[in-house]
Structures are given as structure tokens and as C-alpha cells.
Design an enzyme around this catalytic site. Structure first.
Site, mmCIF file in Angstrom:
data_model
loop_
_atom_site.group_PDB
_atom_site.id
_atom_site.type_symbol
_atom_site.label_atom_id
_atom_site.label_comp_id
_atom_site.label_asym_id
_atom_site.label_seq_id
_atom_site.Cartn_x
_atom_site.Cartn_y
_atom_site.Cartn_z
ATOM 1 N N GLY A 65 0.778 -1.234 0.000
ATOM 2 C CA GLY A 65 0.000 0.000 0.000
ATOM 3 C C GLY A 65 0.808 1.281 0.000
ATOM 4 O O GLY A 65 0.251 2.370 0.102
ATOM 5 N N GLN A 66 2.133 1.152 -0.076
ATOM 6 C CA GLN A 66 2.938 2.368 -0.078
ATOM 7 C C GLN A 66 2.711 3.147 -1.355
ATOM 8 O O GLN A 66 2.316 2.578 -2.375
ATOM 9 C CB GLN A 66 4.429 2.018 0.064
ATOM 10 C CG GLN A 66 4.789 1.687 1.500
ATOM 11 C CD GLN A 66 5.956 0.742 1.581
ATOM 12 O OE1 GLN A 66 6.179 -0.045 0.672
ATOM 13 N NE2 GLN A 66 6.693 0.822 2.659
ATOM 14 N N GLU A 67 2.952 4.437 -1.269
ATOM 15 C CA GLU A 67 2.583 5.320 -2.371
ATOM 16 C C GLU A 67 3.085 4.834 -3.731
ATOM 17 O O GLU A 67 2.334 4.800 -4.698
ATOM 18 C CB GLU A 67 3.097 6.734 -2.090
ATOM 19 C CG GLU A 67 2.358 7.755 -2.928
ATOM 20 C CD GLU A 67 2.737 9.180 -2.573
ATOM 21 O OE1 GLU A 67 3.487 9.369 -1.604
ATOM 22 O OE2 GLU A 67 2.273 10.080 -3.280
#
Ligand code: G3D
Ligand code: MG
Length: 175
Positions: A65-67
Site C-alpha cells: 500500500g505504499q505510495e
């Protein structure tokens, strides 16, 4: 004939787990795998697990879910039947971002037939938002194009997860 029978009975429903980093995606997937009612098979890939709920097989993809990873979520959309959106119910600041990601996701053509399960995780933490509050902030009521369901849960204890699997099963059986 034999081969056809085999392939039909081993149909696997594709599920993707999305959500911002730290929401609890990996912990939830781990809980799914250790529940007694669920049979596990060895990890298929680094982030794919097979979960079987009373003869219904799900292939569950845990997507980061990291950018920098969010930009590539779409590459997992094809043939997805269920999207699990994991929300950190203590993280009020980032719920607006989650709302944007959710609505952007649902407008993607590859997800037109997918159902969405929103997991309001970390309910054990004092002061966390309720499922109803999260539902309101994410404007779930405005979603008319997809089947959706919001479920309160705690990944640490597994509370709320069996109900989630039941809903997932009901969605793929309904199709
Ligand atoms: P991610 O895969 O979405 O990035 P993780 O998230 O599953 O790695 O979880 C991030 C952190 O949140 C972990 O803490 C994990 O233990 C915690 N967490 C997950 N679910 C819950 C929950 O229901 N309640 C509480 N209190 N914590 C939860 P650490 O400290 O290991 O980083
Ligand atoms: Mg993770």
C-alpha cells in the site's frame, strides 16, 4: 472429459487485498490462513495465498500500500472478483486518501464486476472509528455500481474475519 471436470472443480476466485500501508493487510491475510475453519496450502508466490472456505477456493493477493506501489494496483485488477479494502480505523487523517483511492479503483473497467469488502480494522484500539463512521467518511452509500459490505474487525484477535469470509463466499456463489 476428466481434465475438464478437474479444472471446473478447482475454480479459484481471485481476491485482491488493498489499503494504505500499515492498515493491517498482511496481518489479516495471516489470520485468514490460521483460522481453524480455513485450510491452507503452501504459499504460491511471495504475496499470494490460497484460502479455502467450505469448498470455495480463493486466491488472495496481498498488494502493498505504499505510495509507489499504489500506482500499480491496477495491474492486479484483471479477473478480480473481490476487492478487500483494509482500513486502519485509528488513522483519521488518511481516510480521505483512502476514499479517493477507493472511488478511483471502482471506476476502473477491470473491476466493473468486482464486489468490495471494506474491513474497518484495529477495532481493539480505544477511540477507533466505528464501521458506520468509516462508511460515512468513505461515502459508501453513494456506491451503486458495485456490491459492497463494511465489516468491523480486529486482525490481532481475528474478530470479524469469519463473517468477512462468509460474505466473500456469498458473493462468489451469487455470481
Ligand atoms: P500492512 O500489511 O497493511 O502494511 P500490517 O499492515 O499487517 O503489516 O500491520 C501494520 C501494523 O498494524 C502492525 O504493527 C500490526 O501488528 C498492526 N495491526 C494490524 N492489525 C491490527 C489490529 O487489528 N489491531 C492493532 N492494535 N494493531 C494491528 P507493527 O507494530 O508490527 O508494525
Ligand atoms: Mg503488508
Amino acid at each position: 472429459r476428466q481434465m475438464l471436470y478437474f479444472s471446473l472443480t478447482t475454480l479459484k476466485h481471485k481476491v485482491i487485498v488493498v489499503g494504505l500501508d500499515n492498515a493491517g493487510k498482511t496481518t489479516i491475510l495471516y489470520q485468514f490462513l490460521t483460522k481453524e475453519a480455513v485450510h491452507t496450502s503452501p504459499t504460491i508466490g511471495s504475496n499470494v495465498e490460497q484460502i479455502t472456505v467450505r469448498n470455495t477456493h480463493f486466491l488472495v493477493w496481498d498488494i502493498g500500500g505504499q505510495e509507489n506501489l499504489r500506482a500499480s494496483w491496477y495491474s492486479y485488477y484483471c479477473n478480480t472478483e473481490i476487492v478487500i479494502l483494509v482500513v486502519d480505523s485509528t488513522d483519521r487523517e488518511r481516510l480521505t486518501l483512502t476514499k479517493e483511492e477507493l472511488h478511483r479503483m471502482l471506476s476502473h473497467e477491470d473491476l466493473q464486476n468486482a464486489a468490495v469488502l471494506i474491513l474497518a480494522n484495529k477495532q481493539d484500539v480505544k477511540g477507533s472509528l466505528t464501521a458506520a463512521e468509516i462508511s460515512q467518511i468513505l461515502t459508501l452509500e453513494s456506491i451503486t455500481t458495485h456490491s459492497w459490505h463494511v465489516q468491523a474487525c480486529c486482525a490481532l484477535t481475528g474478530e470479524g474475519l469469519p463473517a468477512s469470509l462468509d460474505w466473500m463466499k456469498s458473493r462468489v456463489v451469487a455470481n
